[in-house]
Structure formats: structure tokens, C-alpha cells
Design an enzyme around this catalytic site. Sequence first.
Site, PDB file in Angstrom:
ATOM      1  N   THR A 172       8.101  -0.746   3.293  1.00 18.02           N
ATOM      2  CA  THR A 172       8.404   0.683   2.963  1.00 18.02           C
ATOM      3  C   THR A 172       9.672   0.714   2.079  1.00 18.02           C
ATOM      4  O   THR A 172       9.657   1.635   1.137  1.00 18.02           O
ATOM      5  CB  THR A 172       8.616   1.367   4.285  1.00 18.02           C
ATOM      6  OG1 THR A 172       7.380   1.483   5.038  1.00 18.02           O
ATOM      7  CG2 THR A 172       8.877   2.808   3.915  1.00 18.02           C
TER       8      THR A 172
ATOM      9  N   PHE B 120       0.945  -1.102  -0.053  1.00 18.45           N
ATOM     10  CA  PHE B 120      -0.116   0.138  -0.064  1.00 18.45           C
ATOM     11  C   PHE B 120       0.905   1.308   0.010  1.00 18.45           C
ATOM     12  O   PHE B 120       0.338   2.369  -0.495  1.00 18.45           O
ATOM     13  CB  PHE B 120      -1.096  -0.128   1.027  1.00 18.45           C
ATOM     14  CG  PHE B 120      -0.340   0.432   2.328  1.00 18.45           C
ATOM     15  CD1 PHE B 120      -0.317   1.884   2.955  1.00 18.45           C
ATOM     16  CD2 PHE B 120       0.037  -0.438   3.453  1.00 18.45           C
ATOM     17  CE1 PHE B 120       0.045   2.197   3.905  1.00 18.45           C
ATOM     18  CE2 PHE B 120       0.479  -0.064   4.707  1.00 18.45           C
ATOM     19  CZ  PHE B 120       0.400   1.187   4.970  1.00 18.45           C
ATOM     20  N   LYS B 121       2.153   1.205   0.395  1.00 17.04           N
ATOM     21  CA  LYS B 121       2.995   2.249   0.318  1.00 17.04           C
ATOM     22  C   LYS B 121       3.384   2.900  -1.084  1.00 17.04           C
ATOM     23  O   LYS B 121       3.714   3.941  -1.227  1.00 17.04           O
ATOM     24  CB  LYS B 121       4.369   2.118   0.977  1.00 17.04           C
ATOM     25  CG  LYS B 121       4.287   0.963   2.405  1.00 17.04           C
ATOM     26  CD  LYS B 121       3.929   1.956   3.442  1.00 17.04           C
ATOM     27  CE  LYS B 121       3.658   1.173   4.729  1.00 17.04           C
ATOM     28  NZ  LYS B 121       5.119   0.534   5.415  1.00 17.04           N
ATOM     29  N   ASP B 122       3.235   2.015  -2.038  1.00 18.02           N
ATOM     30  CA  ASP B 122       3.458   2.638  -3.392  1.00 18.02           C
ATOM     31  C   ASP B 122       2.335   3.709  -3.715  1.00 18.02           C
ATOM     32  O   ASP B 122       2.589   4.444  -4.496  1.00 18.02           O
ATOM     33  CB  ASP B 122       2.911   1.369  -4.657  1.00 18.02           C
ATOM     34  CG  ASP B 122       3.876   0.303  -4.330  1.00 18.02           C
ATOM     35  OD1 ASP B 122       5.172   0.757  -4.260  1.00 18.02           O
ATOM     36  OD2 ASP B 122       3.787  -0.851  -4.755  1.00 18.02           O
TER      37      ASP B 122
END
Length: 673
Positions: free
Chosen positions: A144, A111-113
Site C-alpha cells: 500500500t 494490485f493497490k496501483d
Amino acid sequence: MRYVSTRGEAAPIGFLDAVLAGLAPDGGLYVPAEWPTFTKAEIAAFAGQPYAQVAAAVMGKFVGDDIPADVLADMCAEAYASFAHSAVTPLKQLGPNRFLLELFHGPTLAFKDVAMQLLGRLYDYVLERQSRKMTIICATSGDTGGAAVEAFRGRKNARIVALFPEGRISEVQRRFMTTATDTNVACVSILGSFDDCQAIVKQAFQDDQFRHAVDLSGVNSINWARIAAQSVYYFTAAVALGAPERSVAFVVPTGNFGDAYAAFVATRMGLRFDCPVITVAGTNGKGSTCAMLEAVAEQAGFRTGVYTSPHLVHFEERCRVHGEAVNASDLIAHFEAVESARTLNGNDVSLTYFEFTTLAILRLMSHSLLDVAILEVGLGGRLDATNIIDADCAIITSIDIDHTEYLGPDRESIGREKAGIMRTGRPVVVSDPMAPQSVIDHAREMGADLWRFGHDFNFSGDKQQWSWAGRGRRYAGLAYPALRGANQLVNASGVLAAFEALRTRLPVTAQAVRNGLALVELPGRFQIVPGQPTLVLDVAHNPHSVAALTANLDAMGYFPATHAVFGAMADKDLAPMLAKVGPLVDHWYFTDLPTPRAEKGAVLQQKWNALQMVSGGLRQVNTSVHSDPLQALQAAVAAADPADRIVVFGSFYTVGGVLINGIPRLHAKHLGA
């Protein structure tokens, strides 16, 4: 758009400077000086728009004039073109009214993308215009680092250094980082934990010479742009499910709260979750206020959930749903869920006892179909674990000197910490008749809807009844609250102001107010237990609350002798507490308590003796020392006459210690013969 440090000692800066800075020079995080908002119509208009278009609109609120709107729109379109799903973060239905938000369609499946792909382009934009090269450092527990490397690899003006704990991330996560061959990428394995990696990052930012030599920046959750970018998918998901007209609740599995904080930001910008939340902070009166809120709401027909702390005897006391303490078995699944999230993929996240238990109880409450949630702050307010929830109404009760090592040395400093529960545009009820100016100033600076005792609401009364008046509403001929003590009218006034402030969402009738205040119960708040001798239980544990207890004891009438069972924490301001109540006490029973924080009973006795010497010892007072509160109470009962009274106070541990086997019913020796 200006950004300020959470520690308040760094000068305000613009968006792009905040992005490049990472941590502020004073060690704080940069956050917006004012929270931007969307109207309901603006949120509704997001429905059907491409993700990149919504992202440009949301990010535009935070960017301000730092980037032209068309340039920002192009950045967003380019950032999300690489995602494997056209919706970027699509919803998948799991069942009736249950959906999963998929955040794994970016280039590294994390989800960090969502934030990193945009962040890389933001850095490119500003560094190119400033002809500047920067070193970007990040600590990672797995995803991350991979997302950061993918976002910054090959960029000519940025070097990326990723620190990861050796042997504590998955092989896939390691390969996402270490297989990048670009010359601007460096990945370093650290012999230790993720916390050790984080410590290195923080130390690097605190070393001013090093920080400037390598032109350091960071892309962990310390970077505001990451939080802002992650808030976008809360908007796209919510409007897809019918927001803002339909209420939507998000359950967020998270490690370091970065994702949850993004949800917090989204709610700040106008996106609301399920039921109204009332958060109560203050030095004294929090528990009583929560109990009265609960009692009135229950009488009005609402299903309530209450979280308070600490407990007296049993941990389950901390959470009540629909007026009843939860069962221990009901908590187990929620403790397991918190532990599972805390140790996800073997990457342990450190939580304090209070943080862990707070998360478990909040999760239980979120599953309980509540009409209103009532949260008591544990310590302070601004940094308290309960403050991750955006309150629809905040209440600040009386403020006095306590916990100075955490909150500051005076009422102004402490008030500033308590004021951290306020929210822009939402009501805050300040029931302290002499509130610190810092509380009033913070409410005005934030644009909160300030309800101030003596200005926006007040009470009057005689010996039989009392009346309350607020903005546009009055209650006359009210019976005194079932909770005893003169200070309870101040607490009750704050409760009525809160219901008036939330009247459109939590309407209560005059009869519900009367019944609720008449039926409210809360152990240990000037609780008088009938018997011979009379027993008084009070958790008063600081000078202000002991002064209130003393006034209440003095108003009880004549007793031949008063016996005091007293145990307290070593970090309390004990001398004024003993001095205030001392003239009423004829026999002291000082007790140890079962916590390392507590002062030994023998030391309490020494402090009392020293106080007596200073005052001249004009009155003979007997003292004794005991190993626990129950033994101290038993000694007091053995020494007391039927017409005497025994008061137990000083700490939750002291009162809880005498309640360990239930409420004591005292009988004088000769009556039981």
C-alpha cells in the site's frame, strides 16, 4: 450520490467529500447510502471495451454528479496508461475453467496501483478546485505504501506520509517508498507491527484538533474510492469469461479484506457468484431453521452445504456437506490456506477464532460444488464474519435480549444488528411474529423484498396437522416437523417462505417439503431421548428460549419429578431463566462448564437460593453442585426414579458435556439389576 457512515452518526456527504474525509467524524467508514446497480444488458455491454472505459462507467455510478463524465473518463484513461499491459488486469488461463487475474502490471507491481493511480488524480481534481492542500496518511504492511507514494509523489496540493513496520516488509517494498525524492513524500518506520501503524492512523483521525490542523485524509481501505476502483476488475474479468449469462466465481487471496470487499461491492452492483446463499440470523431458532432448510433441499435433490455454530461435541459438526458432517482431515487444507493468507509475506493479519474458522469453512464449501449454501450467523449479523457473503435470501428468526454488550440493550437495537444481513432487492424472511420495528424499517429503507410473518405468509393447524400459506402457494395437511416444540412451526413457516422466495432458483416439491420436515434432525433442540427416566436435551440459554423450553416441558404431561442439570454463561440474564422454569423443577444439579465465560456451579446455586428467598421458598427443592455436566447427569440418574424426567439445558457446553460419549441411554437402577 450520497455517502453515510457505517456508525450512523455522521451527516451524509457527497462522493468527493467522502474521498477526502477518509474516516467519518464518528469513526465509521463512508459507504453509499444506496447501492447503484447495472442491468444485465449494461454488464454484457462491457465486453470488449477498454479497461479505462469500463472504469469510467463503474466509477460514474459512485461519483454521481460530482465530476463531469468526460473529465472522469480522461482521469481513467490517464491513470491506466502507465500500466505495463494494455488490458491493465489481464486474465491468464491455468486450466479448464480456471483463470488467474493478474493485478501486478501497475507501476509498483501491486494490485493497490489499480485504485491508487486513479485516487491520486481524484485528489488533484478536487484540491485544485478548492485551492486546498491536504496531508494524506497511510499505514502499510508493504505494497500500500509504495503504491500510495507512487500515486501522490510530486502532486502540489497533497503531502503523503507512509507508516511502515521496521524490518517487517520486503526490501523491494521499502525501496518503492523510501527512494522517492519528491518533497511532498515522507516515509516513517515504526518499531512495531502493522497493527501499531494502523493504530497511529486511527488515533490521528480521532484527534480533531490535529486532523483539522494538517487537513488529514487517508488512502487505506478506509477510503471508499479505493474500494470502488478495485471493483472494476471484477466486471472486466467476469464479462471476459461470459458474464452475466455465464456464472463466474472468484477466489480472493486477501489480507485486510479490502480486495474481498471490492468483490462484495461488485456483487452488490449486479454481478452474481455461483450458488444461491441463504443466511440465517436471530436470537433463537437459527439452528433449527438451518436444519429444516437443509433437509427440505436435500429431499428436493439439491447438494447442500451448511455452516452452523457453535458445535456440541466435535468441531466438524459446524460444517455439513450433502447432509454429512465434514471430516477433520478435509478441513486441514483450508485452515492452512487461511493461515497462509493471514501471514502472507510475513505480514500477520489478526483474526479471531470465529473469523479464522469461518473463512476456512467457507473456503471448503466453495470447493464443494454446492447447489445451495446455508449460513448461520454467529453473533448479530451486520458485523458477523458470515456477512462477507452476499445472501440471495436472508432469514431473521425470533429476536430477544441476548449478547447485550455487543448488540445493544433492547430488541430494537438487537434487531437493527440482525437486519445487517439484508440485501437490497433480495428477499428477507422475518419469521418473528412480533419483529422489532427496526427490522421492518431497515428492510424498507434498503428496498429488500420483505416477507413478513402474518402478512406475507402464515400457518394454521390442529393437534394432528398444519397448513402453510404464502404468496401464491399453499401447503395443506402437513405433518408436524420432526423437531419438537411449538416454536418449530414458526421456524418451519420461515423455511417455506424462503423456498417460495427462491422458487425460480431452488424449486422444491410438496413431497420434498413433507419428507424434509419429517426427517429433519438436530441434536439439543428439545431433544427427547427415550429411556427410564426420560432425558430432555435443550441448548436454551437465554430467557426467551428457556420460556419456550418451559412451555414444551409443561406440555409433555405428568412426571413425578423433574431433575434439572443446569450450567450457563456468567453474562446471561440468569434470574428470569431460573424463575421461569423453576416451578417445574424438583431437583437442581448446578454444574461448572469448561470455559472462562461460564458461571461457577456454586454461584448458580447461590443465585437460585436468593431467588427462592425472594419468592418466599414455598416449595422444598434440593440442589447440588458438580464439576462438569456428565457428573451432574450421573448424580441426577442416581437420584431419579424410572418415571421421572431429567432436563439438561443452559448452554451448548452443558448439552455437549453430556453428549461427550454419545447419546446417553438411561436405565433406572432397579431395571438394570
